[in-house]
Design an enzyme around this catalytic site. Structure first.
Site, PDB file in Angstrom:
ATOM      1  N   GLU A 266      87.030 -65.573  -8.288  1.00 21.78           N
ATOM      2  CA  GLU A 266      85.812 -65.548  -8.556  1.00 21.78           C
ATOM      3  C   GLU A 266      84.816 -67.086  -7.962  1.00 21.78           C
ATOM      4  OE1 GLU A 266      85.073 -65.137 -12.469  1.00 21.78           O
ATOM      5  OE2 GLU A 266      85.763 -62.944 -12.163  1.00 21.78           O
TER       6      GLU A 266
ATOM      7  N   GLU B   7      89.303 -56.914 -11.548  1.00 24.34           N
ATOM      8  CA  GLU B   7      88.996 -57.237 -13.046  1.00 24.34           C
ATOM      9  C   GLU B   7      88.216 -56.412 -13.484  1.00 24.34           C
ATOM     10  OE1 GLU B   7      88.430 -61.352 -14.502  1.00 24.34           O
ATOM     11  OE2 GLU B   7      89.937 -62.161 -13.192  1.00 24.34           O
TER      12      GLU B   7
END
Ligand code: FCB
Length: 439
Positions: free
Chosen positions: A169, A353
């Site tokens: 991320e 995720e």
């Protein structure tokens, strides 16, 4: 809801089901001679993290990893997405701690012994504090140091890793931490953010380059995305949402997969970026083998009169998780399709995720999590069924864990953790997944 409506057999042959965690959130950083991280420093500042909690003990996975890997195997997962802590392996960011490398060696062997594919992420946010003090992601030395760490891991573990992604991320590492100020190092400074937005991208590129000279194969990238919705009907809110989408969902995919940052965002950010950034675009965009998307929610944007990026986030009407995040599966569908269409094309795409936080109360059963997973997995199923290259789905998270600035109160696990005794108890969602994956 106590069962999931899908079965493994609804997916194309070879579609991967995985569960994810990250090092600092579960391992217990007090053990194994790990170095101080910038999350330890951040958590020590009053008001930055709920109850000042940090990852020193966390889920004590450092000692309990065999039990945790057994849980993954017993649920029928194909793969385990975990991360390697830079500060555990190189406590000051450079000098090697053999004990740290040995830990990951045992962990990876433990996955293979249980038939789990090791999906490694090299950086899931715990920068060695010594590097943070030098300037962290605002200085160019950090991507260079990071490439050394990537090289070390690739050489030591690469022969056994199924996949490797340098950075989890990048938006969080750069924007959330240097502009929104919510994560370590907690800066709210466009000057710092502009540098971090480029240096994190460069770190990805330099790490891929370094990994290519090691046994590590199947190299990718993992970006998080939020579906941006204009708050009102007007052109101003539409522009606000577009800017949010650009910073969040197009900046890093554009750099990694197309070799270009989005023009509309450069208008606001270029003045704050390091000089000569253009020369790095080739390094940043060298070929990768797969792309990963993390998705949780949507965001509503309202235009403001303030300086760029001139938007505020406003709460929306959909049911929310314990994080206050709206449950918005249609955003997942839209973002996965747009990512394939505009960025990743034929590359294998993975959901790396997805999941929700639920309060830890006897009167709150795990049904909401099961329903959340069901709605999102069904979208992955439909996309894969159309023949688009979506190849796997990963639930966040195996265990309740350290949810960063929100401490231990927000529980994303499909396995409950009693942090006083470290007892693991599979939740209804764990059992539902195990049943769905069995056939
Ligand atoms: C993601 C992070 C992960 C966890 C979940 C809830 O952004 O990658 O560590 O915090 O959100």
């Amino acid at each position: 809801m106590t069962t999931l409506s899908f079965r493994r057999s609804d997916f194309p042959e070879g579609f991967l089901f995985a569960a994810a965690t990250s090092a600092y959130q579960i391992e217990g950083h007090a053990h194994g001679q790990a170095g101080r991280t910038h999350w330890d420093s951040f958590a020590a500042i009053p008001g930055k993290v709920v109850n000042g909690e940090n990852g020193q003990i966390a889920c004590d996975h450092y000692h309990r990893w065999p039990e945790d890997l057994d849980l993954l195997r017993d649920a029928g997962f194909d793969a385990y997405r975990f991360s390697t802590s830079w500060a555990r392996v190189m406590p000051d960011g450079r000098k090697v701690n053999a004990e740290g490398l040995d830990f990951y060696d045992r962990l990876v062997d433990g996955m293979l012994e249980r038939g789990l594919k090791p999906m490694a992420t090299l950086y899931h946010w715990e920068l060695p504090a010594a590097l943070g003090l030098k300037g962290g992601w605002t200085i160019r030395e950090i991507p260079e140091r990071f490439a050394e760490f990537a090289h070390l891991i690739g050489n030591r573990l690469g022969d056994r890793l199924w996949s490797t992604a340098p950075i989890n991320e990048p938006w969080c590492v750069a924007w959330l931490s240097h502009y929104l100020g919510q994560h370590a190092p907690g800066l709210s400074d466009l000057g710092a953010a502009g540098k971090a937005m480029h240096h994190v991208a460069l770190a990805h590129g330099l790490a891929i380059e370094a990994l290519r000279s090691t046994p590590a194969q199947n190299l990718g990238a993992v970006c998080n995305m939020e579906y941006a919705i204009p708050h009102g009907d007007g052109e101003a809110d539409e522009r606000a949402a577009r800017t949010y989408d650009g910073i969040y969902n197009r900046w890093f995919p554009g750099a990694f997969l197309k070799g270009a940052y989005p023009e509309d965002i450069l208008e606001g950010l270029a003045p704050h970026m390091p000089e000569g950034w253009q020369d790095d675009m080739k390094t940043i965009s060298q070929p990768i083998d797969w792309f990963g998307v993390n998705y949780y929610t949507c965001q509503r944007l309202k235009a403001t009169d303030g300086p760029w990026p001139a938007h505020d986030m406003v709460p929306g009407p959909l049911p929310k998780t314990d994080m206050g995040w709206e449950i918005c599966p249609e955003g997942f569908d839209w973002l996965l399709r747009r990512t394939i269409r505009d960025y990743s094309g034929d590359l294998p795409l993975y959901v790396t995720e997805n999941g929700m936080a639920n309060p830890d109360r006897a009167d709150v059963p795990d049904d909401a999590r099961i329903a959340y997973l069901d709605a999102h997995v069904d979208i992955a199923r439909a996309i894969a069924a159309e023949g688009l290259p979506l190849r796997g789905y990963t639930v966040w998270s195996l265990l309740d864990n350290y949810e960063w600035a929100l401490g231990y109160g927000k529980r994303f696990g499909i396995v409950h953790v009693d942090f006083a005794t470290q007892t693991r108890t599979p939740k209804a969602s764990y059992h539902a997944l195990a049943r769905a994956l069995a056939d």
